[in-house]
Design an enzyme around this catalytic site. Sequence first.
Site, PDB file in Angstrom:
ATOM      1  N   LYS A   1       0.845  -1.194   0.000  1.00 24.06           N
ATOM      2  CA  LYS A   1       0.000   0.000   0.000  1.00 24.06           C
ATOM      3  C   LYS A   1       0.878   1.242   0.000  1.00 24.06           C
ATOM      4  CE  LYS A   1       0.889   1.475   4.373  1.00 24.06           C
ATOM      5  NZ  LYS A   1       1.477   2.806   4.698  1.00 24.06           N
TER       6      LYS A   1
ATOM      7  N   ILE B   1      10.929  -4.944   3.386  1.00 25.18           N
ATOM      8  CA  ILE B   1      10.622  -5.013   4.814  1.00 25.18           C
ATOM      9  C   ILE B   1      10.978  -3.687   5.484  1.00 25.18           C
ATOM     10  CG2 ILE B   1      11.213  -6.224   6.961  1.00 25.18           C
ATOM     11  CD1 ILE B   1      11.849  -8.665   5.131  1.00 25.18           C
TER      12      ILE B   1
ATOM     13  N   SER C   1       1.517  -5.987   7.486  1.00 24.95           N
ATOM     14  CA  SER C   1       0.065  -5.883   7.714  1.00 24.95           C
ATOM     15  C   SER C   1      -0.713  -6.582   6.617  1.00 24.95           C
ATOM     16  CB  SER C   1      -0.341  -4.401   7.778  1.00 24.95           C
ATOM     17  OG  SER C   1       0.244  -3.755   8.882  1.00 24.95           O
ATOM     18  N   SER C   2      -0.261  -6.437   5.370  1.00 25.83           N
ATOM     19  CA  SER C   2      -0.947  -7.085   4.253  1.00 25.83           C
ATOM     20  C   SER C   2      -0.819  -8.604   4.350  1.00 25.83           C
ATOM     21  CB  SER C   2      -0.378  -6.572   2.928  1.00 25.83           C
ATOM     22  OG  SER C   2      -1.207  -6.936   1.848  1.00 25.83           O
TER      23      SER C   2
ATOM     24  N   ASP D   1      -2.795  -0.972  10.430  1.00 23.74           N
ATOM     25  CA  ASP D   1      -2.972  -1.027   8.978  1.00 23.74           C
ATOM     26  C   ASP D   1      -3.674  -2.304   8.504  1.00 23.74           C
ATOM     27  OD1 ASP D   1      -1.868   1.433   8.412  1.00 23.74           O
ATOM     28  OD2 ASP D   1       0.124   0.657   7.911  1.00 23.74           O
TER      29      ASP D   1
END
Length: 282
Positions: free
Chosen positions: A10, A95, A103-104, A136
């Site tokens: 994102k 990272i 979070s994804s 997130d």
Amino acid sequence: MSVIEKAPAKINLGLDIIGKRSDGFHELSMIMASVDLSDYVTVSELDQDDIIVESNSCKLPLNNRNDVYQAAVLLKQKFGISKGVHIVLDKKIPICAGLGGGSSDAAAVLRALNTLWQLNLSWDELIEIGFEIGSDVPYCLKGGYAFITGKGEIVESLETNFSAWLVLVKPDFGISTRTVFAEINPGTIKRVDITSLKQAVLANSYDDILRFMGNSLEDISIARRPEIQKIKDRMLNSGADAALMTGSGPTVFAVCRNERCAERIVNAMRGFCKEVYKVRIL
């Protein structure tokens, strides 16, 4: 049985810090978008009651310090699941980059286990669980364009056809989100007009989106690591229509109207940083 989930990165087109709440969290107002740089998460059921995490990245912890491990633990505990799970992370997202990779990945595990274990959880239930892992994660459960408020748990999807070419540049250092938030002074922090940015996104207005983009955390991170400003300057000098840090950094993204512009910026940045990605907004 195995379930494979895509976990897109994102960006923050806008990130505004409204102030500090009575519960100690910061009140956020953000516009996020998913991009076509993704991890892939494969989740398989185990007969033994264990959680095993594997990854192609040697930089990731594979225990309870990893968000995907925490996601599996939470669902097992909440629903009394006695079977174990094997999680394989195919990492493509940098990272500690401000791109929401962890979070994804956690959101992908929640979606996968909801299917694998036939939990039939609603989006609202998944969001509530996801927020226990990180602020997130609620957004990452659906992705796309969204307007995020509260502590990150209130997610409103935005219907828009806006698209653009982006160049993501991740310098060879990370920044701790927790320590950046600790430095926020609500009285002096740069503010971002998220309301106008939201209207621009809904109107598919390229020029207005560039006009109202902004990140309240950028000044704090740049003061720590001036290299972030150098990346922005190089992008703009190479023809980017805009350049902005995402999240708490350190990744910076350039916005381009066409692919030719994006290619020019990629070429300019590859000798400057190792991790350079040409992507589209999904």
